[in-house]
Design an enzyme around this catalytic site. Structure first.
Site, PDB file in Angstrom:
ATOM      1  N   ARG A 129       0.820  -1.232   0.000  1.00 59.05           N
ATOM      2  CA  ARG A 129       0.000   0.000   0.000  1.00 59.05           C
ATOM      3  C   ARG A 129       0.846   1.270   0.000  1.00 59.05           C
ATOM      4  O   ARG A 129       0.374   2.323   0.417  1.00 59.05           O
ATOM      5  CB  ARG A 129      -0.969   0.013   1.172  1.00 59.05           C
ATOM      6  CG  ARG A 129      -1.951  -1.154   1.163  1.00 59.05           C
ATOM      7  CD  ARG A 129      -3.097  -0.942   2.105  1.00 59.05           C
ATOM      8  NE  ARG A 129      -3.956  -2.124   2.082  1.00 59.05           N
ATOM      9  CZ  ARG A 129      -3.773  -3.187   2.866  1.00 59.05           C
ATOM     10  NH1 ARG A 129      -2.790  -3.203   3.733  1.00 59.05           N
ATOM     11  NH2 ARG A 129      -4.585  -4.212   2.767  1.00 59.05           N
ATOM     12  N   LYS A 150       1.977  11.259 -11.159  1.00 63.11           N
ATOM     13  CA  LYS A 150       1.007  10.392 -11.815  1.00 63.11           C
ATOM     14  C   LYS A 150       1.705   9.123 -12.276  1.00 63.11           C
ATOM     15  O   LYS A 150       2.651   9.181 -13.064  1.00 63.11           O
ATOM     16  CB  LYS A 150       0.372  11.106 -13.010  1.00 63.11           C
ATOM     17  CG  LYS A 150      -0.669  12.125 -12.594  1.00 63.11           C
ATOM     18  CD  LYS A 150      -1.154  12.959 -13.761  1.00 63.11           C
ATOM     19  CE  LYS A 150      -2.099  12.218 -14.678  1.00 63.11           C
ATOM     20  NZ  LYS A 150      -2.727  13.148 -15.668  1.00 63.11           N
ATOM     21  N   GLU A 192       7.315  17.310 -25.738  1.00 67.03           N
ATOM     22  CA  GLU A 192       6.778  17.647 -24.406  1.00 67.03           C
ATOM     23  C   GLU A 192       7.420  18.922 -23.871  1.00 67.03           C
ATOM     24  O   GLU A 192       6.778  19.701 -23.183  1.00 67.03           O
ATOM     25  CB  GLU A 192       6.996  16.493 -23.411  1.00 67.03           C
ATOM     26  CG  GLU A 192       6.129  15.280 -23.660  1.00 67.03           C
ATOM     27  CD  GLU A 192       4.712  15.372 -23.062  1.00 67.03           C
ATOM     28  OE1 GLU A 192       4.348  16.418 -22.487  1.00 67.03           O
ATOM     29  OE2 GLU A 192       3.975  14.385 -23.197  1.00 67.03           O
ATOM     30  N   LYS A 234       5.660  22.545 -15.544  1.00 69.15           N
ATOM     31  CA  LYS A 234       4.833  21.457 -15.036  1.00 69.15           C
ATOM     32  C   LYS A 234       4.730  21.516 -13.516  1.00 69.15           C
ATOM     33  O   LYS A 234       3.656  21.311 -12.945  1.00 69.15           O
ATOM     34  CB  LYS A 234       5.388  20.110 -15.473  1.00 69.15           C
ATOM     35  CG  LYS A 234       4.570  18.974 -14.883  1.00 69.15           C
ATOM     36  CD  LYS A 234       4.395  17.802 -15.773  1.00 69.15           C
ATOM     37  CE  LYS A 234       3.426  16.816 -15.132  1.00 69.15           C
ATOM     38  NZ  LYS A 234       3.520  15.499 -15.720  1.00 69.15           N
ATOM     39  N   GLU A 244      -5.396  16.825  -9.874  1.00 64.57           N
ATOM     40  CA  GLU A 244      -6.076  17.028 -11.144  1.00 64.57           C
ATOM     41  C   GLU A 244      -7.543  17.390 -10.975  1.00 64.57           C
ATOM     42  O   GLU A 244      -8.415  16.853 -11.646  1.00 64.57           O
ATOM     43  CB  GLU A 244      -5.940  15.772 -12.022  1.00 64.57           C
ATOM     44  CG  GLU A 244      -6.001  16.095 -13.481  1.00 64.57           C
ATOM     45  CD  GLU A 244      -5.310  15.043 -14.347  1.00 64.57           C
ATOM     46  OE1 GLU A 244      -5.065  13.935 -13.868  1.00 64.57           O
ATOM     47  OE2 GLU A 244      -5.007  15.364 -15.497  1.00 64.57           O
ATOM     48  N   ARG A 248      -4.840  21.319 -13.532  1.00 65.73           N
ATOM     49  CA  ARG A 248      -3.825  20.395 -14.021  1.00 65.73           C
ATOM     50  C   ARG A 248      -4.138  19.841 -15.403  1.00 65.73           C
ATOM     51  O   ARG A 248      -3.241  19.453 -16.152  1.00 65.73           O
ATOM     52  CB  ARG A 248      -3.653  19.243 -13.016  1.00 65.73           C
ATOM     53  CG  ARG A 248      -2.564  18.263 -13.406  1.00 65.73           C
ATOM     54  CD  ARG A 248      -2.078  17.521 -12.196  1.00 65.73           C
ATOM     55  NE  ARG A 248      -1.223  16.399 -12.547  1.00 65.73           N
ATOM     56  CZ  ARG A 248      -0.531  15.719 -11.668  1.00 65.73           C
ATOM     57  NH1 ARG A 248      -0.589  16.029 -10.401  1.00 65.73           N
ATOM     58  NH2 ARG A 248       0.236  14.720 -12.031  1.00 65.73           N
ATOM     59  N   ASN A 252      -2.734  18.547 -20.475  1.00 59.09           N
ATOM     60  CA  ASN A 252      -3.145  17.592 -21.503  1.00 59.09           C
ATOM     61  C   ASN A 252      -3.224  18.215 -22.893  1.00 59.09           C
ATOM     62  O   ASN A 252      -3.780  17.608 -23.808  1.00 59.09           O
ATOM     63  CB  ASN A 252      -4.494  16.980 -21.128  1.00 59.09           C
ATOM     64  CG  ASN A 252      -4.374  16.055 -19.938  1.00 59.09           C
ATOM     65  OD1 ASN A 252      -3.387  15.329 -19.810  1.00 59.09           O
ATOM     66  ND2 ASN A 252      -5.354  16.103 -19.056  1.00 59.09           N
ATOM     67  N   HIS A 255      -3.093  16.064 -25.929  1.00 56.60           N
ATOM     68  CA  HIS A 255      -3.173  14.670 -25.513  1.00 56.60           C
ATOM     69  C   HIS A 255      -4.483  13.986 -25.875  1.00 56.60           C
ATOM     70  O   HIS A 255      -4.516  12.764 -25.975  1.00 56.60           O
ATOM     71  CB  HIS A 255      -2.931  14.549 -24.005  1.00 56.60           C
ATOM     72  CG  HIS A 255      -1.468  14.580 -23.653  1.00 56.60           C
ATOM     73  ND1 HIS A 255      -0.667  15.662 -23.928  1.00 56.60           N
ATOM     74  CD2 HIS A 255      -0.656  13.650 -23.079  1.00 56.60           C
ATOM     75  CE1 HIS A 255       0.573  15.409 -23.514  1.00 56.60           C
ATOM     76  NE2 HIS A 255       0.599  14.196 -22.993  1.00 56.60           N
ATOM     77  N   HIS A 259      -3.527  10.803 -27.588  1.00 60.52           N
ATOM     78  CA  HIS A 259      -3.784   9.471 -27.029  1.00 60.52           C
ATOM     79  C   HIS A 259      -4.613   8.617 -27.984  1.00 60.52           C
ATOM     80  O   HIS A 259      -4.372   7.416 -28.130  1.00 60.52           O
ATOM     81  CB  HIS A 259      -4.507   9.579 -25.682  1.00 60.52           C
ATOM     82  CG  HIS A 259      -3.576   9.778 -24.521  1.00 60.52           C
ATOM     83  ND1 HIS A 259      -4.010  10.182 -23.282  1.00 60.52           N
ATOM     84  CD2 HIS A 259      -2.235   9.616 -24.407  1.00 60.52           C
ATOM     85  CE1 HIS A 259      -2.977  10.271 -22.461  1.00 60.52           C
ATOM     86  NE2 HIS A 259      -1.888   9.942 -23.127  1.00 60.52           N
ATOM     87  N   HIS A 272       5.049   8.750 -28.469  1.00 57.48           N
ATOM     88  CA  HIS A 272       4.136   9.608 -27.718  1.00 57.48           C
ATOM     89  C   HIS A 272       4.306  11.069 -28.150  1.00 57.48           C
ATOM     90  O   HIS A 272       3.328  11.788 -28.367  1.00 57.48           O
ATOM     91  CB  HIS A 272       4.403   9.455 -26.214  1.00 57.48           C
ATOM     92  CG  HIS A 272       3.516  10.306 -25.354  1.00 57.48           C
ATOM     93  ND1 HIS A 272       2.153  10.101 -25.271  1.00 57.48           N
ATOM     94  CD2 HIS A 272       3.782  11.363 -24.546  1.00 57.48           C
ATOM     95  CE1 HIS A 272       1.622  11.000 -24.447  1.00 57.48           C
ATOM     96  NE2 HIS A 272       2.589  11.776 -23.995  1.00 57.48           N
TER      97      HIS A 272
END
Lengths: 368, 368
Positions: A129, A150, A192, A234, A244, A248, A252, A255, A259, A272
């Site tokens: 955990r 993330k 990026e 960032k 987010e 935030r 994207n 993206h 994506h 990417h």
């Protein structure tokens, strides 16, 4: 950090989860002292997760430094490439972690690019955990994923769909490792970097265009400056909105389409960075088409990306219907509405909701 | 909650992650109104995760109530039993979630016992890096796992080793579902109820012994009282120490030996409650052997557990070496030291470190 080389440092401000990013030449050789400085416990084993490509070049350097400082170090190597980012790999890492005796005071280190960072980070978030996590990025692209915590793995139906928020103790960015990157990965990473300029820093965007050749040539000073500026944009966004909740999402930019392109292409056909470069051109076109942009944004966006050797249009064999379908599955859609990050100007973006899918389809077509 | 039946309520205090537990007859039929009361969004689909045994009895009741309140509800059914708690099941749940269109505002509901709660809870914690979670426990044992937000899946080498902390929005405990529990599961669940008394409530422990027959007969009033008291002990501990920094470990009374027994037996041969009943007897013996107990603890512990129909000794064919080995893998060991939760008195326990493994081995032998 001690030593004579220049080390650029950046603090990611997240309250009691704040952490520094160190950027400089040869930092892997100082992994042990950095771990000590950050109080990583020596009684508990450390696990370094890497991939075959990076591991063969840099694993020994990292583990030797840690061992020299008195750490017990185990390692786990996954195959190179996006396909390593799956639940089965997480199970394999846990097998290694248990065999190596990792306990709650242990640390999992990601040595590699974004794939290794996301996978090892999710392992660190979920093993017992949650245990300590350290990032050692070895790609330009990973400057993005090294800020913000993330972490995730993919599912056959969607990218990054199973994950967590888990902040590292620190990020150790050895720019020497970037010298061995294939040119296509350099360009992909610069996408990026450019994205961060386009989101919030008009000046840095102009600097990127002026210094495009140096960046493509992996010139250390230019690259180190660009990485720090990219990380800073960032870090600012993430510190405003760690989970987010809203802001935030501006990260994207490019993206949503990007994506979808990756999903349709099959992971790996487009990098990417290439996918989001096309996506950013799409967002700029969409912003102009909807009258959202206050100045021309498509021309300067595509000009910058082209100078960085990135694609600005879509290969014509891509199926628009499949791309639209993939966007519907994207987790950035809430309650069925289409949401996009759109540029208002160069260096300024916003989140725009309720965009009709027919307009998006038209833009996707126009990118071919 | 409205209605004429008595509903016992308990608030788990965790700051902005606080949530209530509702305990009462027929609550599944009021799932929809409870979801509305807690503001679960109606625009986003809900996914109910259950198992074959529970689903055939209660899934329709839960989903009908939610649908009547205007929720779009999908369901996912796993096989009954501990073997469902694995990474592959998580992947399957995500497949269903994506197909059903779950987004970030969606809720995942666990309808079932601890296995379903842990599995669905980890799915809720990691799907899109975290969506809302609701627990609807259908076993006595699950009164334990419904408080505290610990969710996880197993790995072939260790139980609960991959997981997260993820608090539910609320817990809906319909005591009608307990009437269909097999007697062995009733006894197993009562082991955790007894554990909570032994940890912190001498009076409640005495009450359990006096009312053992009513509890074994699943008498609604007695059971509802016992569940609330058991949850209250756990809620108090968890509210003091949400992330298991220290105090929360006292909840592991009986679990160090218990988990090892489960691992050696193969998941399923011993129920969890049976394993920890034996484990609690072991802890009591260990406390007396080390001179830690300030009063006799073994005799009253084993007497209570025996009255609840639980085993107090170890089947002689179990291999002591294998049990010791399994304990070494247990995540409750930090830096190689053996740590146990031991009773100082009935209703009072503490964490004791640095226990020599030879003494533990001796105690394990003495349990046969």
């Amino acid at each position: 950090m001690s030593g004579t080389e220049q080390v650029r440092e950046l603090q990611v401000e997240l309250g009691d989860r704040s952490y520094p990013i160190y950027i400089g030449q040869g930092l892997l050789g100082r992994f042990g002292e950095t771990a000590e400085k950050h109080g990583l416990p020596k009684k508990s084993p450390i696990l370094v997760v890497t991939d075959e490509a990076v591991g063969s070049l840099y694993l020994e350097r990292a583990t030797a430094s840690l061992a020299a400082s008195g750490y017990v170090v185990a390692s786990h190597t996954v195959e190179a490439g996006e396909q390593a980012k799956r639940l089965e790999s997480l199970g394999d890492i846990v097998t290694t972690a248990l065999s190596a005796g990792l306990d709650r005071d242990s640390t999992i280190i990601a040595l590699g690019g974004g794939v290794v960072g996301d996978l090892a980070g999710f392992a660190a978030a979920s093993y017992m955990r949650g245990v300590r996590f350290v990032q050692a990025p070895t790609t330009i692209l990973a400057h993005d994923s090294s800020v913000g915590g993330k972490v995730a793995v993919n599912h056959p139906l969607a990218k990054n769909i199973i994950g967590a928020f888990h902040q590292p103790e620190f990020v150790l960015y050895d720019t020497e490792t970037l010298a061995t990157l294939p040119p296509r990965e350099v360009r992909s990473g610069l996408a990026e970097v450019a994205k961060h300029g386009l989101i919030r820093d008009r000046e840095f965007t102009a600097w990127c265009e002026t210094n495009a050749e140096k960046l493509l040539a992996v010139e250390p000073d230019a690259l180190s400056y660009a990485l720090r500026e990219g990380c800073a944009v960032k870090a600012w966004v993430v510190s405003q909105d760690e989970r987010e909740g809203g802001l935030r999402a501006i990260l994207n930019l490019g993206h949503t389409i990007g994506h979808a392109l990756e999903a349709v292409a099959g992971y790996g056909e487009l990098t990417h960075g290439e996918a989001i470069a096309i996506g950013m051109c799409g967002s700029a076109r969409l912003a102009e088409r909807l009258g959202f942009a206050a100045e021309p944004v498509y021309e300067p966006t595509s000009r910058l990306l082209a100078k960085l050797g990135l694609p600005t249009s879509l290969p014509s064999h891509y199926d628009t219907g499949a791309i639209m379908e993939a966007m519907m599955h994207d987790k950035k859609f809430r309650g069925g509405q289409m949401v996009f990050v759109l540029p208002k100007a160069i260096g300024e973006v916003d989140i725009v909701k309720g965009i009709p899918s027919e307009v998006v389809k038209e833009i996707v077509e126009s990118l071919k």
